[in-house]
Design a protein around this motif. Structure first.
Motif, mmCIF file in Angstrom:
data_model
loop_
_atom_site.group_PDB
_atom_site.id
_atom_site.type_symbol
_atom_site.label_atom_id
_atom_site.label_comp_id
_atom_site.label_asym_id
_atom_site.label_seq_id
_atom_site.Cartn_x
_atom_site.Cartn_y
_atom_site.Cartn_z
ATOM 1 N N ASP A 1 27.630 67.845 39.304
ATOM 2 C CA ASP A 1 27.935 66.648 40.083
ATOM 3 C C ASP A 1 29.302 66.758 40.758
ATOM 4 N N ARG B 1 32.653 67.910 45.250
ATOM 5 C CA ARG B 1 31.312 67.399 44.997
ATOM 6 C C ARG B 1 30.283 68.475 45.280
ATOM 7 N N VAL B 2 29.351 68.618 44.371
ATOM 8 C CA VAL B 2 28.325 69.643 44.540
ATOM 9 C C VAL B 2 27.166 69.052 45.329
ATOM 10 N N ILE B 3 26.989 69.548 46.557
ATOM 11 C CA ILE B 3 25.910 69.057 47.414
ATOM 12 C C ILE B 3 25.152 70.278 47.926
ATOM 13 N N PRO B 4 24.134 70.697 47.203
ATOM 14 C CA PRO B 4 23.489 71.971 47.538
ATOM 15 C C PRO B 4 22.747 71.950 48.867
ATOM 16 N N GLU B 5 22.203 70.807 49.228
ATOM 17 C CA GLU B 5 21.403 70.726 50.452
ATOM 18 C C GLU B 5 22.333 70.659 51.671
ATOM 19 N N THR C 1 21.907 69.832 54.834
ATOM 20 C CA THR C 1 21.829 68.613 55.648
ATOM 21 C C THR C 1 22.544 67.464 54.965
ATOM 22 N N ALA C 2 22.372 67.382 53.665
ATOM 23 C CA ALA C 2 23.022 66.309 52.917
ATOM 24 C C ALA C 2 24.543 66.494 52.906
ATOM 25 N N ALA D 1 25.709 65.368 56.202
ATOM 26 C CA ALA D 1 25.631 63.907 56.284
ATOM 27 C C ALA D 1 26.799 63.271 55.534
ATOM 28 N N ALA D 2 27.117 63.817 54.366
ATOM 29 C CA ALA D 2 28.230 63.280 53.572
ATOM 30 C C ALA D 2 29.551 63.429 54.331
ATOM 31 N N GLU E 1 29.798 63.436 57.648
ATOM 32 C CA GLU E 1 29.760 62.488 58.770
ATOM 33 C C GLU E 1 30.057 61.063 58.320
ATOM 34 N N THR E 2 29.666 60.734 57.113
ATOM 35 C CA THR E 2 29.909 59.369 56.636
ATOM 36 C C THR E 2 31.290 59.223 56.002
ATOM 37 N N GLU F 1 32.249 60.573 53.209
ATOM 38 C CA GLU F 1 32.234 60.708 51.742
ATOM 39 C C GLU F 1 32.960 61.968 51.306
ATOM 40 N N ARG G 1 25.831 69.381 65.761
ATOM 41 C CA ARG G 1 26.175 68.046 65.247
ATOM 42 C C ARG G 1 27.673 67.909 65.026
ATOM 43 N N LEU H 1 15.559 63.185 53.403
ATOM 44 C CA LEU H 1 16.466 63.515 54.505
ATOM 45 C C LEU H 1 16.464 62.422 55.578
ATOM 46 N N ILE I 1 18.538 59.610 54.325
ATOM 47 C CA ILE I 1 19.977 59.937 54.411
ATOM 48 C C ILE I 1 20.464 59.748 55.853
ATOM 49 N N ALA J 1 22.034 56.179 55.416
ATOM 50 C CA ALA J 1 23.405 56.522 55.024
ATOM 51 C C ALA J 1 24.285 56.872 56.222
ATOM 52 N N VAL J 2 23.793 57.780 57.077
ATOM 53 C CA VAL J 2 24.629 58.203 58.208
ATOM 54 C C VAL J 2 24.561 57.187 59.350
ATOM 55 N N THR K 1 25.344 59.045 50.768
ATOM 56 C CA THR K 1 24.352 60.080 51.067
ATOM 57 C C THR K 1 23.814 60.763 49.812
ATOM 58 N N THR L 1 17.655 67.568 44.392
ATOM 59 C CA THR L 1 18.333 68.559 45.236
ATOM 60 C C THR L 1 18.802 67.915 46.542
ATOM 61 N N VAL L 2 17.928 67.121 47.153
ATOM 62 C CA VAL L 2 18.292 66.497 48.424
ATOM 63 C C VAL L 2 19.469 65.537 48.242
ATOM 64 N N SER M 1 21.728 65.529 45.768
ATOM 65 C CA SER M 1 22.794 66.072 44.902
ATOM 66 C C SER M 1 22.854 65.311 43.581
ATOM 67 N N PRO N 1 22.647 65.148 39.717
ATOM 68 C CA PRO N 1 22.855 66.207 38.716
ATOM 69 C C PRO N 1 21.881 66.155 37.540
ATOM 70 N N ARG O 1 17.022 69.488 39.627
ATOM 71 C CA ARG O 1 17.864 70.361 40.435
ATOM 72 C C ARG O 1 18.283 71.594 39.632
#
Lengths: 565, 305
Positions: A258, A281-285, A287-288, A291-292, A294-295, A297, A311, B148, B151, B155-156, B163, B250-251, B253, B255, B259
């Motif tokens: 996390d 922060r671990v965000i593997p995806e 696109t996500a 997105a994080a 852009e917002t 976060e 983008r 997605l 998100i 979110a965006v 997100t 996964t999408v 995040s 934990p 994932r």
């Protein structure tokens, strides 16, 4: 742009190099951190290697808040931060794609992990951001006393955050640990390291059994200062969960998969960092992660895909930052088990001429890559030979060479490439095969999942293959992989190549070393063991509120110069 | 019933061993984990040492027997990547998955039942048709796509929710919707069809004939009878929740173990893959057993022998 060009110009030998934090500080202060934005896309055609060593092809311009300087010896240590930083409560959040398994540098060489522990544990010496140089850090200076003795003079008055002193004893302990570590076995053969001698409290001498100049590169990749008492007390695994170092931050919290939170080390030797809390922060995806960013976060997204560039460039709050990378995509020719035609170097040169590298850079990588310049080393690396030109895209010449070699009607060539292991590897494999077909070679494509790919490689039945190898920016760790009998050798470059590389590894004088590597690079160019393709750039997304971010060739995130608004 | 339960548990053992064997063989077909863990640059000697250290150089039958012996002792092995016991790593991530799974279940029950009942009561109406089409969408749309889109839009675009990541209640909303999309659709369809069936039973007609208010007929007589099979069927969907968690976590995040499992697959972390599959299989087998036993308890007409 490596710092080595400076001493090439001045003729100064780096054999006796004393880094000098003072000079560094002055340079850093004068530089203002905004100089040398990377040049825009050139590098196609055959004359790319003739120009002065300016950086190539960083397609999006580097924004003003990004520091691309700092490539001066010793210029990496920023000016001492003011005590008033202690009042700051600024926060920085970084988005990572991977959750680390350990934060013990002895156990891992993964850059993504180092991007976290590099703020906690500091190196004795480090690669510069361009990867072309090694600079002192906790060691105030380093010097080869003779071919087998490296002297490190240490900064004084530094403590680990648990109170243990940073001194020559701790350096001895640390180097002993790294030299014996399995993770670093590929950088330091077992017969090289002898011992580290404690000369006095702040001087350590590393003794080697035989001359091995890449030892300094090994130290720059590993070589973090470890607190001996604590490390011995908790053991290497527990240390990896709760590391302690001398760095500007300490580990505060680690929630697996996390986030990891670092708090400022208020007593840091170079002054308190302006950022109070850093959260990874671990965000593997991908696109996500984008997105994080852009917002808002996260403030910094590490290693984004090419598809993110549009983008990022369209965003008002975020900058796209690209940096020359080191993952080298090449089609390695197997002249040992492959088709007879590949044994003829004219055929291998013809294949190098058959592929339009610049079109690949522009098309598949949207400009965020650099073509390999007819040699293995990247332009920013120390061992790069500026007198070698890139193989131009010349179909007619390629066909003529094939005809001259007796293969006017082509030949069968199986090309294996990875799928999904590296960014754009499949697309690259497909288009390269297509280019080769256009000069009359009958290509049999074999796209493979990496598990099978690596199994076949181990068995020795992979044949000619395209893959993206990422090696540390020390020339020996690169050139050394293609000497006779080495793990990556798919074509015998001859005795002279092996001799030159071996000789270079024994020379601690960098001028002599470089001259030898240049000769080796020329042999590799004239008798190409591979089809030199492209080196994708690393792509970062950086919030406009972040200042001083400095992307690094080794993909390690260093926060020493970073601040946030 | 005790004898039945014991017999079911005994039957579960070969099932678990079978699943373990299949997983064991499948992961080994996919390549050498030493190269994944040690990286491209590891010398052959390091690869060999790694294989020896983790018993990967032994013949497959020996590796399998050793693994089973470990499982019997409650040892699911050590993660190749983390160098920590699989059970510890699993336990660290389980609460996150339970939280997400439960909230998906709650959402599925709340939305599924209310919309399902409404749809049944207004069967054939334009709104019922809209609901039925929406339900098809909910069951068909892949989780990674829905996640997605949520998100990017929520979110965006709108900036209403984070997100991803695990934090407060706001972090839970989007992953819950994503994970629950299939369950909600499933619940709506199931509730609607059960309610339509129940509403035509004689006892409903009797209740109405007695003059019981329509609301009470629905709540006390129809819905109560419809809920039992719904809860049962939803419980049997636990495997769907776990497989959905792999994508959703996964999408977003998140934990959790979904994932974790995906990461283990992509890094060839054999013990983690085997351990995760084994635990989840055991869980699904257990839930099935409990549901079967609960049936007998709830419905006196059912007897197991």
């Amino acid at each position: 742009m490596g710092q080595h060009w400076k001493w090439l110009l001045t003729g100064m030998s780096r054999r006796r190099f004393v880094g000098g934090a003072l000079a560094a500080t002055l340079l850093a202060a004068c530089g203002g951190g905004e100089s040398t934005p990377t040049a825009t896309g050139e590098g196609s055609g055959g004359s790319g290697g003739e120009t002065a060593p300016t950086a190539t092809a960083a397609a999006p311009t580097v924004p003003a808040n990004i520091d691309t300087s700092g490539s001066t010896n010793g210029g990496l240590v920023p000016p001492k931060a003011p005590e008033s930083n202690l009042q700051s409560t600024k926060q920085l959040t970084v988005g990572m794609s991977l959750d680390p398994t350990t934060l013990n540098p002895v156990l891992t060489t993964t850059a993504a992990y180092q991007s976290i522990y590099a703020q906690i544990l500091e190196q004795l010496v480090i690669f510069g951001p361009d990867g072309g140089s090694v600079s002192p850090w906790l060691a105030e200076s380093f010097e080869w006393v003779d071919d087998t003795t490296l002297e490190l003079r240490l900064r004084q008055g530094i403590s680990f955050t648990n109170g243990e002193p940073f001194d020559a004893e701790s350096v001895k302990f640390s180097i002993d640990a790294f030299a014996a570590a399995k993770a670093y076995a590929f950088m330091i053969p077992p017969d090289v390291y002898k011992e580290t001698e404690v000369v006095d409290e702040y001087t350590a001498r590393v003794h080697l059994n035989r001359p091995y100049a890449p030892f300094i590169g090994f130290l720059a990749r590993g070589g973090a200062a470890l607190p001996p008492k604590y490390y011995a007390e908790v053991g290497e695994d527990a240390f990896g969960q709760q590391p302690i170092g001398t760095g500007p931050f300490v580990l505060a919290e680690w929630v697996k998969d996390d986030h990891i939170t670092l708090k400022r080390n208020d007593d840091y030797w170079n002054g308190p960092h302006p950022v109070a809390t850093v959260t990874y922060r671990v965000i593997p995806e991908d696109t996500a992660r984008l997105a994080a960013l852009e917002t808002g976060e996260i403030d910094l997204a590490m290693l984004l895909p090419v598809s993110a560039l549009n983008r990022l460039n369209a965003s008002d709050t975020v900058d796209a930052v690209t940096h020359p990378g080191l993952r080298k995509f090449a089609l390695h020719f197997d002249t040992k088990t492959g088709p007879e035609a590949l044994k003829d170097k004219r055929v291998r040169i013809a294949l190098n001429l058959a592929v339009d590298k610049q079109a690949i850079v522009d098309g598949i990588f949207q400009g965020a890559a650099d073509p390999m310049e007819g040699q293995w080393e990247a332009r920013q690396e120390f061992g790069f030979n500026p007198n070698i030109s890139m193989f131009p895209y010349d179909v007619e010449q390629a066909k003529a060479l094939l005809a001259e070699a007796g293969y006017a009607d082509g030949f069968d060539l199986q090309v294996t490439y990875t799928v999904g292991r590296y960014p754009q590897d499949k697309e690259l494999g497909e288009i390269v095969c297509d280019y080769i077909k256009q000069v009359g070679v009958n290509v049999i494509q074999r796209p493979l999942e990496y598990g099978t790919f690596t199994s076949l490689r181990q068995e020795g039945t992979l044949g000619s293959h395209q893959w993206g190898l990422l090696l540390p920016p020390e020339p020996y760790f690169n050139y050394g992989n293609f000497v006779q009998g080495s793990a990556y050798e798919t074509h015998d470059l001859g005795d002279e190549y092996s001799r030159l590389v071996d000789e270079a590894s024994r020379r601690t004088d960098l001028d002599e070393q470089l001259a030898l590597y240049h000769q080796a690079a020329q042999i590799m160019h004239d008798d190409p063991p591979m089809l030199f393709l492209v080196i994708p750039q690393d792509i970062y997304g950086v919030s406009k509120r972040v200042r001083g971010f400095q992307p690094r060739t080794d993909q390690v995130l260093w926060l020493f110069t970073v601040d946030v608004d | 019933m005790l004898a039945y339960a014991i017999r079911r548990i005994l039957i579960a053992i070969p099932t678990l061993i079978g699943i373990t064997l299949i997983t064991f063989l499948l992961v080994r077909v996919t390549g050498d984990p030493a190269r994944f863990v040690l990286g491209d640059t590891a010398p052959p000697s390091a690869i060999e040492a790694f294989r020896a250290e983790h018993g990967l150089d032994k013949p497959l039958p020996v590796q399998f027997v050793n693994y089973l012996a470990g499982v019997a002792r409650g040892d699911l092995g050590t993660s190749l990547r983390y160098q920590q016991p699989v059970l510890t790593l699993f336990a660290e991530r389980l609460p996150a998955t339970i939280q997400l799974g439960l909230s998906a279940y709650i959402l599925a029950l709340l939305v599924g039942v209310s919309v399902g009942v409404y749809s049944a009561l207004r069967a054939g109406s334009p709104l019922d048709k809209v609901i039925r089409v929406s339900v098809l969408f909910g069951q068909a749309v892949p989780g990674f796509y829905l996640g997605l889109v949520l998100i990017i839009v929520v979110a965006v675009g709108l900036g209403w929710l984070p997100t991803g990541g695990r934090g407060g209640l706001s972090h839970l909303v989007l992953p819950t919707i994503t994970l629950a999309s299939y369950l909600v659709a499933f619940s709506v369809r199931f509730t609607r069809s059960v309610m339509l069936d129940v509403l035509h039973h004689d006892y409903i007609r009797t209740a109405r004939a007695k003059g019981v208010a329509e609301g009470a007929v629905i709540r006390r007589h129809a819905l109560r009878n419809a809920l039992i099979p719904l809860v049962t069927v939803l419980a049997l969907q636990s495997s769907v929740v776990f497989s959905g968690a792999v994508v959703t976590e996964t999408v977003f995040s998140w934990p959790g173990i979904g994932r974790f499992a995906l990461q283990a697959i992509s890094t060839r972390d054999f013990p983690v893959i085997q351990g995760t599959v084994l635990i989840l299989t055991a869980f699904v087998v257990l839930v099935n057993l409990i549901v079967d036993l609960a049936y007998a308890y709830l419905d006196p007409r059912i007897r197991y022998s």
